[in-house]
Design a protein around this motif. Structure first.
Motif, PDB file in Angstrom:
ATOM      1  N   VAL A  87       0.851  -1.179   0.000  1.00 30.75           N
ATOM      2  CA  VAL A  87       0.000   0.000   0.000  1.00 30.75           C
ATOM      3  C   VAL A  87       0.892   1.235   0.000  1.00 30.75           C
ATOM      4  CG1 VAL A  87      -1.693   1.269   1.363  1.00 30.75           C
ATOM      5  CG2 VAL A  87      -1.848  -1.216   1.169  1.00 30.75           C
ATOM      6  N   GLY A  88       0.611   2.140  -0.916  1.00 30.92           N
ATOM      7  CA  GLY A  88       1.408   3.365  -0.995  1.00 30.92           C
ATOM      8  C   GLY A  88       2.852   3.071  -1.330  1.00 30.92           C
ATOM      9  N   ASP A  89       3.068   1.980  -2.083  1.00 30.68           N
ATOM     10  CA  ASP A  89       4.428   1.577  -2.436  1.00 30.68           C
ATOM     11  C   ASP A  89       4.898   2.390  -3.642  1.00 30.68           C
ATOM     12  OD1 ASP A  89       6.793   0.419  -3.019  1.00 30.68           O
ATOM     13  OD2 ASP A  89       6.039  -1.621  -3.209  1.00 30.68           O
ATOM     14  N   THR A  90       5.546   3.492  -3.350  1.00 28.70           N
ATOM     15  CA  THR A  90       5.938   4.446  -4.382  1.00 28.70           C
ATOM     16  C   THR A  90       7.298   4.101  -4.997  1.00 28.70           C
ATOM     17  OG1 THR A  90       4.771   5.978  -2.911  1.00 28.70           O
ATOM     18  CG2 THR A  90       5.914   6.977  -4.735  1.00 28.70           C
ATOM     19  N   THR A  91       7.861   2.939  -4.663  1.00 31.32           N
ATOM     20  CA  THR A  91       9.262   2.667  -5.052  1.00 31.32           C
ATOM     21  C   THR A  91       9.518   2.699  -6.557  1.00 31.32           C
ATOM     22  OG1 THR A  91       8.826   0.306  -4.874  1.00 31.32           O
ATOM     23  CG2 THR A  91       9.957   1.312  -3.030  1.00 31.32           C
ATOM     24  N   THR A  92       8.610   2.115  -7.365  1.00 31.81           N
ATOM     25  CA  THR A  92       8.910   2.062  -8.805  1.00 31.81           C
ATOM     26  C   THR A  92       9.070   3.467  -9.392  1.00 31.81           C
ATOM     27  OG1 THR A  92       7.745  -0.028  -9.025  1.00 31.81           O
ATOM     28  CG2 THR A  92       8.115   1.184 -11.053  1.00 31.81           C
ATOM     29  N   LEU A  93       8.226   4.398  -8.954  1.00 31.98           N
ATOM     30  CA  LEU A  93       8.293   5.770  -9.478  1.00 31.98           C
ATOM     31  C   LEU A  93       9.650   6.408  -9.193  1.00 31.98           C
ATOM     32  CD1 LEU A  93       4.866   7.420  -8.509  1.00 31.98           C
ATOM     33  CD2 LEU A  93       5.550   6.396 -10.675  1.00 31.98           C
ATOM     34  N   VAL A  94      10.238   6.035  -8.078  1.00 30.03           N
ATOM     35  CA  VAL A  94      11.540   6.601  -7.704  1.00 30.03           C
ATOM     36  C   VAL A  94      12.669   5.799  -8.358  1.00 30.03           C
ATOM     37  CG1 VAL A  94      13.091   7.141  -5.761  1.00 30.03           C
ATOM     38  CG2 VAL A  94      10.596   7.349  -5.477  1.00 30.03           C
ATOM     39  N   PHE A 245       4.585   8.355   3.177  1.00 29.11           N
ATOM     40  CA  PHE A 245       3.411   9.005   3.776  1.00 29.11           C
ATOM     41  C   PHE A 245       2.201   9.005   2.848  1.00 29.11           C
ATOM     42  CE2 PHE A 245       7.003  11.093   6.015  1.00 29.11           C
ATOM     43  CZ  PHE A 245       6.672  10.724   7.300  1.00 29.11           C
ATOM     44  N   ALA A 246       2.471   8.978   1.543  1.00 25.77           N
ATOM     45  CA  ALA A 246       1.387   9.183   0.579  1.00 25.77           C
ATOM     46  C   ALA A 246       0.802   7.888   0.053  1.00 25.77           C
ATOM     47  CB  ALA A 246       1.907  10.016  -0.601  1.00 25.77           C
ATOM     48  N   ILE A 247      -0.526   7.854  -0.052  1.00 26.33           N
ATOM     49  CA  ILE A 247      -1.251   6.744  -0.688  1.00 26.33           C
ATOM     50  C   ILE A 247      -2.264   7.394  -1.623  1.00 26.33           C
ATOM     51  CG2 ILE A 247      -2.740   4.728  -0.324  1.00 26.33           C
ATOM     52  CD1 ILE A 247      -1.679   5.106   2.741  1.00 26.33           C
ATOM     53  N   GLY A 248      -2.146   7.132  -2.894  1.00 28.67           N
ATOM     54  CA  GLY A 248      -3.024   7.802  -3.871  1.00 28.67           C
ATOM     55  C   GLY A 248      -2.143   8.278  -5.011  1.00 28.67           C
ATOM     56  N   ASN A 249      -2.719   8.407  -6.180  1.00 27.08           N
ATOM     57  CA  ASN A 249      -1.911   8.549  -7.390  1.00 27.08           C
ATOM     58  C   ASN A 249      -1.094   9.846  -7.472  1.00 27.08           C
ATOM     59  OD1 ASN A 249      -2.751   5.949  -8.782  1.00 27.08           O
ATOM     60  ND2 ASN A 249      -4.686   6.826  -8.116  1.00 27.08           N
ATOM     61  N   ALA A 250      -1.770  11.012  -7.507  1.00 29.46           N
ATOM     62  CA  ALA A 250      -1.025  12.272  -7.591  1.00 29.46           C
ATOM     63  C   ALA A 250      -0.192  12.481  -6.319  1.00 29.46           C
ATOM     64  CB  ALA A 250      -1.989  13.441  -7.783  1.00 29.46           C
ATOM     65  N   LEU A 251      -0.733  12.058  -5.185  1.00 32.14           N
ATOM     66  CA  LEU A 251       0.006  12.220  -3.914  1.00 32.14           C
ATOM     67  C   LEU A 251       1.320  11.429  -3.960  1.00 32.14           C
ATOM     68  CD1 LEU A 251      -2.938  11.857  -1.347  1.00 32.14           C
ATOM     69  CD2 LEU A 251      -1.720  13.970  -1.939  1.00 32.14           C
ATOM     70  N   GLU A 252       1.278  10.257  -4.577  1.00 31.47           N
ATOM     71  CA  GLU A 252       2.497   9.451  -4.660  1.00 31.47           C
ATOM     72  C   GLU A 252       3.488  10.002  -5.687  1.00 31.47           C
ATOM     73  OE1 GLU A 252       2.303   5.106  -4.260  1.00 31.47           O
ATOM     74  OE2 GLU A 252       0.207   5.351  -3.703  1.00 31.47           O
ATOM     75  N   VAL A 253       2.981  10.619  -6.738  1.00 33.33           N
ATOM     76  CA  VAL A 253       3.891  11.251  -7.703  1.00 33.33           C
ATOM     77  C   VAL A 253       4.642  12.390  -6.996  1.00 33.33           C
ATOM     78  CG1 VAL A 253       4.045  12.646  -9.807  1.00 33.33           C
ATOM     79  CG2 VAL A 253       2.594  10.618  -9.768  1.00 33.33           C
ATOM     80  N   GLU A 255       5.222  12.595  -3.829  1.00 33.07           N
ATOM     81  CA  GLU A 255       6.159  11.971  -2.892  1.00 33.07           C
ATOM     82  C   GLU A 255       7.413  11.461  -3.621  1.00 33.07           C
ATOM     83  OE1 GLU A 255       5.226   9.595   0.913  1.00 33.07           O
ATOM     84  OE2 GLU A 255       5.041   8.135  -0.693  1.00 33.07           O
ATOM     85  N   ALA A 256       7.210  10.914  -4.811  1.00 34.00           N
ATOM     86  CA  ALA A 256       8.353  10.412  -5.595  1.00 34.00           C
ATOM     87  C   ALA A 256       9.252  11.577  -6.000  1.00 34.00           C
ATOM     88  CB  ALA A 256       7.861   9.663  -6.826  1.00 34.00           C
ATOM     89  N   ILE A 257       8.654  12.690  -6.422  1.00 33.82           N
ATOM     90  CA  ILE A 257       9.450  13.865  -6.819  1.00 33.82           C
ATOM     91  C   ILE A 257      10.279  14.352  -5.621  1.00 33.82           C
ATOM     92  CG2 ILE A 257       9.290  16.313  -7.513  1.00 33.82           C
ATOM     93  CD1 ILE A 257       6.796  15.429  -9.233  1.00 33.82           C
TER      94      ILE A 257
END
Ligand code: URA
Ligand code: CA
Length: 433
Positions: A87-94, A245-253, A255-257
């Motif tokens: 959940v909220g796994d933003t790793t690929t974007l980074v 911290f972020a879960i959700g599409n734009a929020l995770e982008v 967070e990745a930035i």
């Protein structure tokens, strides 16, 4: 060969040959072997397990059941990363731009999210104009030019797995290590990976809740990969609470930035540096993990990783100005703080419950047909181990609807607050190679 004899053999714990496994998978894919016989076979595997040779044979039989992606026109070792879901796994974007920025090709095939877990494509589409609808030629050219591109899943990849996974789902045979491991590995191999880094999650929000089970799955996948000539390693990481911290599409982008700028959440940053170092070593970009990590840290501090992210977005039609001005990302109408009902230490944040709460806001799809809202989601304000005062925000809901009762109920259920001091969970448990 007769399927009934092979079911009997497996039922009695006798090892099947490669030819026998091929017979089963080919017959099942062509619908010559009926669902009822395949169900009996899956249940026999569930109880009798599979040897290393059987697991490798099953994986390859599923790879051969459909199309295979040919990445040979891409220069260098193609290292893929796979996470068992969170959940909220933003790793690929980074990771994609980070690893690409030090010269390792990242040819990523991604999917959309379903249920409470998000999909990389949905997240990237929060950037206006970004598209994964590119041809295979464009995909290969972009990776050769920029070292990174993301394409949507297309073609008929591992149809045997698709059928078998569906069948397992309704015959109580999903939870079998040889079947899970071959299912995941067949998809990675069919999508053209030369080497694979696996992020196996453990904890309340993961498929494998216990560390011991996660280790067993990791070991099974690593063995299959290595037996089939794909250099494979696994990292076991925490999913007892959502990542970052972020879960959700734009929020995770967003967070990745921030993470690519070196200003992201410490758990997300650490996991990305860890997995990224493994990818760089497997890709031949460094001899040791320490050396790889230094390269990645430099790419962040110099801004090179962020630059690569911009190049990647713009090459696929995305509006790169969001990187310098994240307020241009879709934003929700209401920001609702959810306050702690008592003071104390946060002792639990059940990741999949928070994931479902975010889905209810519209961040995820309840069914394949659901339309998601890229702007909405949940921003955690406190994580496990943090102290919170009564009335202080635990998290913030980003919603486009004013009534968030259903979501509130779930987030309150997912958080536990304790009087006793609680330490933050271990982020990375183990590395399995
Ligand atoms: N994910 C998969 O892709 N396959 C399984 O069998 C389980 C989880
Ligand atoms: Ca996150």
């Amino acid at each position: 060969m007769r399927m009934v004899d092979l079911i009997e053999k497996k039922r009695d714990g006798v090892e099947l040959s490669k030819d026998e496994i091929n017979f089963i998978i080919e017959g099942y894919t062509k619908e010559e072997i009926p669902e009822y016989q395949m169900s009996a076979f899956a249940m026999a595997v569930f109880f009798q397990n599979m040897s290393d040779d059987e697991r490798a044979a099953l994986t390859m039989a599923m790879v051969e059941s459909g199309d295979k992606i040919d990445l040979t026109a891409i220069e260098g070792v193609k290292v893929d990363k796979h996470s068992t879901g969170g959940v909220g796994d933003t790793t690929t974007l980074v990771l994609a731009p980070l690893v690409a920025s030090v010269g390792i090709p990242v040819a990523k095939m991604s999917g959309r999210g379903l249920g409470h877990t998000g999909g990389t494509i949905d997240k990237l589409e929060a950037v206006t104009g970004f598209s994964v609808e590119i041809t295979s030629e464009q995909f290969v050219d972009l990776v050769n030019k920029n070292k990174v591109a993301v394409v949507g899943q297309s073609g008929n990849l591992t149809p045997a797995d698709k059928k078998l996974y569906g069948l397992r789902d309704v015959t109580a045979t999903v939870n079998s290590i040889p079947l899970i491991a071959s299912s995941i590995m067949s998809k990675k191999i069919a999508s053209g990976a030369d080497a694979i880094v696996l992020d196996v999650k453990t904890g309340a929000g993961a498929f494998m809740k216990e560390l011991r089970q996660a280790e067993e799955l990791a070991k099974a996948m690593v063995d299959i990969g290595n037996n089939l000539g794909r250099n494979t390693i696994a990292v076991i990481s925490d999913m007892s609470q959502p990542l970052g911290f972020a879960i959700g599409n734009a929020l995770e982008v967003k967070e990745a930035i921030n993470t690519l700028k070196g200003e992201g959440p410490s758990d997300l940053m650490e996991l990305c540096l860890n997995l990224g170092s493994q990818m760089v070593v497997l890709g031949g970009g460094a001899k040791t993990l320490t050396e790889a990590r230094e390269q990645l840290e430099e790419a962040i501090s110099s801004g090179k990783a962020l630059e690569t992210f911009k190049t990647f977005l713009s090459a696929q039609g995305g509006d790169v100005s969001v990187v310098d001005d994240v307020s241009k990302l879709p934003t929700a109408k209401y920001k609702i703080d959810v306050q702690a009902k008592q003071s104390g230490y946060v002792s639990e944040i059940i990741a999949d419950k928070v994931g479902v709460a975010a889905m209810i806001l519209g961040a995820g799809r309840a069914t394949k047909e659901s339309v998601i809202d890229l702007a909405v989601g949940i921003e955690l304000r406190k994580k496990i181990g943090d102290y919170v005062n009564q009335g202080e925000p635990l998290l913030t809901l980003h919603s486009n609807q004013e009534n968030v009762d259903e979501c509130l109920k779930r987030v309150y259920e997912s958080y536990k607050i304790s009087d006793e001091e609680v330490s933050a969970p271990t982020l990375i448990y183990k590395e399995i190679r």
